[in-house]
Each structure stands twice: as C-alpha cells, then as structure tokens.
Design a protein around this motif. Structure first.
Motif, PDB file in Angstrom:
ATOM      1  N   GLY A 153     -37.631 -15.995 -17.386  1.00 45.17           N
ATOM      2  CA  GLY A 153     -37.961 -14.849 -16.553  1.00 45.17           C
ATOM      3  C   GLY A 153     -37.750 -15.159 -15.082  1.00 45.17           C
ATOM      4  O   GLY A 153     -38.094 -16.244 -14.600  1.00 45.17           O
ATOM      5  N   ALA A 154     -37.173 -14.273 -14.354  1.00 44.02           N
ATOM      6  CA  ALA A 154     -37.092 -14.281 -12.886  1.00 44.02           C
ATOM      7  C   ALA A 154     -36.171 -15.361 -12.313  1.00 44.02           C
ATOM      8  O   ALA A 154     -35.232 -15.043 -11.578  1.00 44.02           O
ATOM      9  CB  ALA A 154     -38.476 -14.395 -12.261  1.00 44.02           C
ATOM     10  N   VAL A 155     -36.412 -16.619 -12.599  1.00 44.45           N
ATOM     11  CA  VAL A 155     -35.744 -17.705 -11.881  1.00 44.45           C
ATOM     12  C   VAL A 155     -34.214 -17.598 -11.913  1.00 44.45           C
ATOM     13  O   VAL A 155     -33.566 -17.780 -10.877  1.00 44.45           O
ATOM     14  CB  VAL A 155     -36.218 -19.083 -12.387  1.00 44.45           C
ATOM     15  N   PRO A 156     -33.570 -17.304 -13.055  1.00 45.55           N
ATOM     16  CA  PRO A 156     -32.100 -17.237 -13.043  1.00 45.55           C
ATOM     17  C   PRO A 156     -31.535 -16.012 -12.326  1.00 45.55           C
ATOM     18  O   PRO A 156     -30.335 -15.952 -12.080  1.00 45.55           O
ATOM     19  CB  PRO A 156     -31.733 -17.178 -14.538  1.00 45.55           C
ATOM     20  N   PHE A 157     -32.392 -15.055 -11.981  1.00 44.74           N
ATOM     21  CA  PHE A 157     -31.919 -13.765 -11.510  1.00 44.74           C
ATOM     22  C   PHE A 157     -32.224 -13.494 -10.045  1.00 44.74           C
ATOM     23  O   PHE A 157     -32.030 -12.384  -9.561  1.00 44.74           O
ATOM     24  CB  PHE A 157     -32.504 -12.658 -12.391  1.00 44.74           C
ATOM     25  N   VAL A 158     -32.716 -14.509  -9.335  1.00 47.94           N
ATOM     26  CA  VAL A 158     -33.039 -14.332  -7.921  1.00 47.94           C
ATOM     27  C   VAL A 158     -32.065 -15.127  -7.066  1.00 47.94           C
ATOM     28  O   VAL A 158     -31.603 -16.205  -7.447  1.00 47.94           O
ATOM     29  CB  VAL A 158     -34.494 -14.760  -7.609  1.00 47.94           C
ATOM     30  N   ALA A 159     -31.755 -14.582  -5.887  1.00 47.50           N
ATOM     31  CA  ALA A 159     -30.822 -15.251  -4.980  1.00 47.50           C
ATOM     32  C   ALA A 159     -31.481 -16.426  -4.258  1.00 47.50           C
ATOM     33  O   ALA A 159     -30.793 -17.344  -3.822  1.00 47.50           O
ATOM     34  CB  ALA A 159     -30.292 -14.246  -3.963  1.00 47.50           C
ATOM     35  N   ASP A 160     -32.803 -16.384  -4.121  1.00 51.02           N
ATOM     36  CA  ASP A 160     -33.525 -17.421  -3.390  1.00 51.02           C
ATOM     37  C   ASP A 160     -34.610 -18.029  -4.281  1.00 51.02           C
ATOM     38  O   ASP A 160     -35.784 -17.690  -4.168  1.00 51.02           O
ATOM     39  CB  ASP A 160     -34.148 -16.828  -2.124  1.00 51.02           C
ATOM     40  N   PRO A 161     -34.234 -18.937  -5.189  1.00 49.07           N
ATOM     41  CA  PRO A 161     -35.230 -19.514  -6.098  1.00 49.07           C
ATOM     42  C   PRO A 161     -36.282 -20.348  -5.389  1.00 49.07           C
ATOM     43  O   PRO A 161     -37.411 -20.468  -5.876  1.00 49.07           O
ATOM     44  CB  PRO A 161     -34.392 -20.369  -7.054  1.00 49.07           C
ATOM     45  N   VAL A 162     -35.945 -20.931  -4.235  1.00 53.14           N
ATOM     46  CA  VAL A 162     -36.937 -21.721  -3.510  1.00 53.14           C
ATOM     47  C   VAL A 162     -38.104 -20.837  -3.067  1.00 53.14           C
ATOM     48  O   VAL A 162     -39.265 -21.254  -3.096  1.00 53.14           O
ATOM     49  CB  VAL A 162     -36.305 -22.444  -2.305  1.00 53.14           C
ATOM     50  N   ASN A 163     -37.796 -19.602  -2.671  1.00 50.01           N
ATOM     51  CA  ASN A 163     -38.871 -18.684  -2.292  1.00 50.01           C
ATOM     52  C   ASN A 163     -39.806 -18.430  -3.468  1.00 50.01           C
ATOM     53  O   ASN A 163     -41.035 -18.385  -3.297  1.00 50.01           O
ATOM     54  CB  ASN A 163     -38.282 -17.365  -1.803  1.00 50.01           C
ATOM     55  N   VAL A 164     -39.248 -18.284  -4.669  1.00 49.55           N
ATOM     56  CA  VAL A 164     -40.086 -18.115  -5.852  1.00 49.55           C
ATOM     57  C   VAL A 164     -40.944 -19.351  -6.076  1.00 49.55           C
ATOM     58  O   VAL A 164     -42.146 -19.252  -6.360  1.00 49.55           O
ATOM     59  CB  VAL A 164     -39.223 -17.819  -7.096  1.00 49.55           C
ATOM     60  N   MET A 165     -40.345 -20.538  -5.940  1.00 52.55           N
ATOM     61  CA  MET A 165     -41.108 -21.779  -6.110  1.00 52.55           C
ATOM     62  C   MET A 165     -42.273 -21.841  -5.119  1.00 52.55           C
ATOM     63  O   MET A 165     -43.394 -22.223  -5.474  1.00 52.55           O
ATOM     64  CB  MET A 165     -40.202 -22.996  -5.916  1.00 52.55           C
ATOM     65  N   ARG A 166     -42.010 -21.468  -3.882  1.00 53.17           N
ATOM     66  CA  ARG A 166     -43.058 -21.520  -2.868  1.00 53.17           C
ATOM     67  C   ARG A 166     -44.158 -20.507  -3.135  1.00 53.17           C
ATOM     68  O   ARG A 166     -45.341 -20.769  -2.876  1.00 53.17           O
ATOM     69  CB  ARG A 166     -42.446 -21.307  -1.487  1.00 53.17           C
ATOM     70  N   GLU A 167     -43.771 -19.333  -3.652  1.00 54.21           N
ATOM     71  CA  GLU A 167     -44.776 -18.337  -4.010  1.00 54.21           C
ATOM     72  C   GLU A 167     -45.646 -18.838  -5.160  1.00 54.21           C
ATOM     73  O   GLU A 167     -46.865 -18.667  -5.154  1.00 54.21           O
ATOM     74  CB  GLU A 167     -44.102 -17.018  -4.387  1.00 54.21           C
ATOM     75  N   VAL A 168     -45.016 -19.458  -6.162  1.00 56.06           N
ATOM     76  CA  VAL A 168     -45.786 -20.019  -7.272  1.00 56.06           C
ATOM     77  C   VAL A 168     -46.700 -21.126  -6.763  1.00 56.06           C
ATOM     78  O   VAL A 168     -47.882 -21.200  -7.137  1.00 56.06           O
ATOM     79  CB  VAL A 168     -44.852 -20.542  -8.378  1.00 56.06           C
ATOM     80  N   HIS A 169     -46.180 -21.983  -5.898  1.00 53.76           N
ATOM     81  CA  HIS A 169     -46.994 -23.045  -5.297  1.00 53.76           C
ATOM     82  C   HIS A 169     -48.210 -22.457  -4.589  1.00 53.76           C
ATOM     83  O   HIS A 169     -49.339 -22.964  -4.713  1.00 53.76           O
ATOM     84  CB  HIS A 169     -46.135 -23.840  -4.312  1.00 53.76           C
ATOM     85  N   ARG A 170     -47.992 -21.374  -3.867  1.00 51.30           N
ATOM     86  CA  ARG A 170     -49.079 -20.759  -3.097  1.00 51.30           C
ATOM     87  C   ARG A 170     -50.209 -20.251  -3.989  1.00 51.30           C
ATOM     88  O   ARG A 170     -51.393 -20.423  -3.669  1.00 51.30           O
ATOM     89  CB  ARG A 170     -48.511 -19.604  -2.269  1.00 51.30           C
ATOM     90  N   VAL A 171     -49.855 -19.631  -5.105  1.00 51.23           N
ATOM     91  CA  VAL A 171     -50.897 -19.015  -5.943  1.00 51.23           C
ATOM     92  C   VAL A 171     -51.522 -20.003  -6.927  1.00 51.23           C
ATOM     93  O   VAL A 171     -52.508 -19.671  -7.590  1.00 51.23           O
ATOM     94  CB  VAL A 171     -50.365 -17.785  -6.701  1.00 51.23           C
ATOM     95  N   LEU A 172     -50.967 -21.223  -7.019  1.00 48.98           N
ATOM     96  CA  LEU A 172     -51.556 -22.241  -7.878  1.00 48.98           C
ATOM     97  C   LEU A 172     -52.651 -23.011  -7.144  1.00 48.98           C
ATOM     98  O   LEU A 172     -52.591 -23.200  -5.930  1.00 48.98           O
ATOM     99  CB  LEU A 172     -50.499 -23.224  -8.359  1.00 48.98           C
ATOM    100  N   ARG A 173     -53.603 -23.487  -7.902  1.00 51.46           N
ATOM    101  CA  ARG A 173     -54.637 -24.369  -7.355  1.00 51.46           C
ATOM    102  C   ARG A 173     -54.087 -25.793  -7.269  1.00 51.46           C
ATOM    103  O   ARG A 173     -53.090 -26.124  -7.904  1.00 51.46           O
ATOM    104  CB  ARG A 173     -55.877 -24.306  -8.252  1.00 51.46           C
ATOM    105  N   PRO A 174     -54.723 -26.652  -6.473  1.00 45.75           N
ATOM    106  CA  PRO A 174     -54.248 -28.043  -6.351  1.00 45.75           C
ATOM    107  C   PRO A 174     -54.060 -28.695  -7.719  1.00 45.75           C
ATOM    108  O   PRO A 174     -54.915 -28.591  -8.597  1.00 45.75           O
ATOM    109  CB  PRO A 174     -55.363 -28.715  -5.556  1.00 45.75           C
ATOM    110  N   GLY A 175     -52.902 -29.345  -7.884  1.00 36.82           N
ATOM    111  CA  GLY A 175     -52.596 -30.012  -9.141  1.00 36.82           C
ATOM    112  C   GLY A 175     -52.099 -29.092 -10.226  1.00 36.82           C
ATOM    113  O   GLY A 175     -51.835 -29.537 -11.350  1.00 36.82           O
ATOM    114  N   GLY A 176     -51.914 -27.806  -9.914  1.00 43.60           N
ATOM    115  CA  GLY A 176     -51.495 -26.839 -10.920  1.00 43.60           C
ATOM    116  C   GLY A 176     -50.116 -27.134 -11.480  1.00 43.60           C
ATOM    117  O   GLY A 176     -49.238 -27.642 -10.788  1.00 43.60           O
ATOM    118  N   ARG A 177     -49.929 -26.787 -12.732  1.00 44.38           N
ATOM    119  CA  ARG A 177     -48.661 -27.031 -13.415  1.00 44.38           C
ATOM    120  C   ARG A 177     -47.836 -25.749 -13.468  1.00 44.38           C
ATOM    121  O   ARG A 177     -48.364 -24.664 -13.696  1.00 44.38           O
ATOM    122  CB  ARG A 177     -48.914 -27.568 -14.822  1.00 44.38           C
TER     123      ARG A 177
END
Length: 288
Positions: A153-177
């Motif tokens: 889902g999502a990752v192969p279809f976005v032009a800026d995957p790093v932005n998605v990674m950073r958004e996921v990082h933001r909403v995860l708690r410390p140490g989140g997988r």
C-alpha cells in the motif's frame, strides 16, 4: 493487501482505463496521489472480487507469494500485539487490520480510496476504525501508534517515499516498528508476464522513470514509481528508521496461483516481493 500488479509494460491485472496510454514520464506527488485515488475508486470492486478469496476477510498476507504474518511475525510475535496501537497504511478492505484486531491489537486502517474502504465496511460493518487520507499527510498526532504496516500500500505509488517514511516516523512512538512490502525492485527489469516470456530482462533496472497510464488529455490515471533496492534502503534511513531485516519471500509449493506477472514459474527463480522491517531510530534523530 492493497496491491497492484506491476511491470514497465503494464502495471496491474485489473482493467486499465479505456484508451489509456502507457508511457514512462515524470509524475509528481499531487499527480500520483490523484491518479491512485481515481484508479482504486474505479477498480476496487473488480480487485476485491478477483483477489478477495486469496486475501481472506481477516488474513494478513504480505504479497502474492502468500507469506502470512501469522507465520512470519515481522511485526513481532502474535502474542505481543495485544493492546498495541497499529496503523495500517494502504489498507484496502482492511483485511490485515482485521487480523491484527483478532490478536488483541487496536488497528486503524487508512486508505486513499473511498471505494476500498467501503469494501471494508461491507465485510465487518465498521468494526475496524477506517480513515480516508493520503499516506504523505497522515492525520494523526505525533506518537499515536506503536506499530505501522503496509502490504503493497502507498509506498510504490508515491513520488516522495521519504516524506511517507518521515510521516510514519512522526506518528510512531519511540522504538516503534514499521514494516512494509513492495514489488521487488528487480521485477522492474522483467516483463510482467507469468510464463517463460517473463524471464528475460527487457528494461534497465536503473531506469527510475515512473510508469504512467494517461488519458487522451495527458492526465495520469495510474502511476507507479520505481526505486532500486539501494534507493529503498536509503529512503528508510532518511526517514529516520533503522533497517532490521529485508525479507524476500520464496514461492511456496502450495501456491499454484498466477497473479499478474507473479507465478510459480517466476517465483521459483526471481523474487517478486521485498518486505522491509524497520524500527524508529531515535538515536539517529536525537530522540525526536
């Protein structure tokens, strides 16, 4: 598994828009997002009808090979999921989220497509919380989730995957997988054919020009972005994650299905899926 079949020649096994022209050209974030939303709203019914039996209503499958989270435990042992807040990105009909809920987790299923989420409602009547939103602009507070996942889902279809990674990082708690699967990058060099004709290299693995289907006015109706294996690793690190594992599922003997260019013939010879297992790297980001 919100998944589209891919190759430079033809990116999916559901019918493309009538009179759509396949090409390789630049496509930015806004155009890619708009195309993905429209494509899935148009094709969700056929997708769920065609692949729903394989995916099940409450099964967590990482790709066409049939790698099951119940066996792989890439998010952690099933017994550890109880009470965890989990975000599924590109959830489709929320099959993976439903499996997570059965383990005692508290999943939220997010998808860009309204029609895909309607199929989730059809299956469980709203038992799993659903959110219609873009993966590049997650509508959640910082540190809202313990885990995040995305099966094609999502990752192969976005032009800026790093932005998605950073958004996921933001909403995860410390140490989140954060675990996500995509078409294995090597697949971009081969035709999207399940038979012998799909075993010869036909394109450059290093050509990162997006695959685009466009209408008569030149508007994209489907977009998929290619990243090499190295690109994907660098995207993960740039997003603030540490790569824990890279899983390349082998084709199992029990799986006789063909799904677009995926097949037992090809699956026994070349990888079709790559699953990235990542953890939020708080040391690298100063604990932010």
């Amino acid at each position: 598994m919100n998944q589209e079949d891919y190759a430079p020649e033809h990116a999916h096994d559901t019918a493309a828009a009538e009179d759509a022209e396949a090409t390789r050209r630049h496509a930015g974030d806004a155009e890619s997002s708009r195309a993905s939303r429209g494509w899935w709203d148009r094709n969700a019914d056929e997708y769920q009808s065609k692949h729903g039996a394989f995916l099940g209503d409450d099964r967590f499958v990482w790709g066409p090979e049939g790698l099951d989270e119940a066996d792989a435990a890439l998010l952690g042992p099933a017994s550890s999921l109880a009470g965890k807040d989990v975000l599924e990105i590109g959830a489709g009909a929320a099959q993976c989220s439903r499996w997570l809920a059965a383990q005692g987790a508290r999943p939220v299923a997010l998808d860009l497509s309204h029609r895909q989420l309607q199929h989730a409602l059809r299956i469980d009547g709203g038992a799993v919380p659903l959110v219609e939103a873009d993966a590049g602009r997650l509508p959640f507070r910082d540190g809202s989730f313990d885990l995040a996942c995305s099966a094609y889902g999502a990752v192969p279809f976005v032009a800026d995957p790093v932005n998605v990674m950073r958004e996921v990082h933001r909403v995860l708690r410390p140490g989140g997988r954060w675990v996500f699967s995509v078409t294995h990058p090597i697949r971009w060099a081969f035709p999207d054919e399940p038979g012998p004709e799909g075993l010869s290299v036909s394109a450059s693995y290093f050509d990162r020009t997006p695959y685009v289907e466009q209408d008569e006015q030149g508007r994209a109706v489907y977009v998929e972005h290619h990243r090499t294996l190295g690109d994907r690793v660098r995207d993960v690190v740039a997003g603030g994650f540490r790569l824990v594992d890279l899983v390349e599922p082998e084709w199992p003997a029990w799986n006789a299905q063909e799904w677009g260019g995926w097949s037992p013939l090809r699956g026994h010879l070349i990888p079709g899926t790559a699953v990235f297992v990542c953890e939020r790297d708080d040391a690298a980001r100063g604990g932010a």
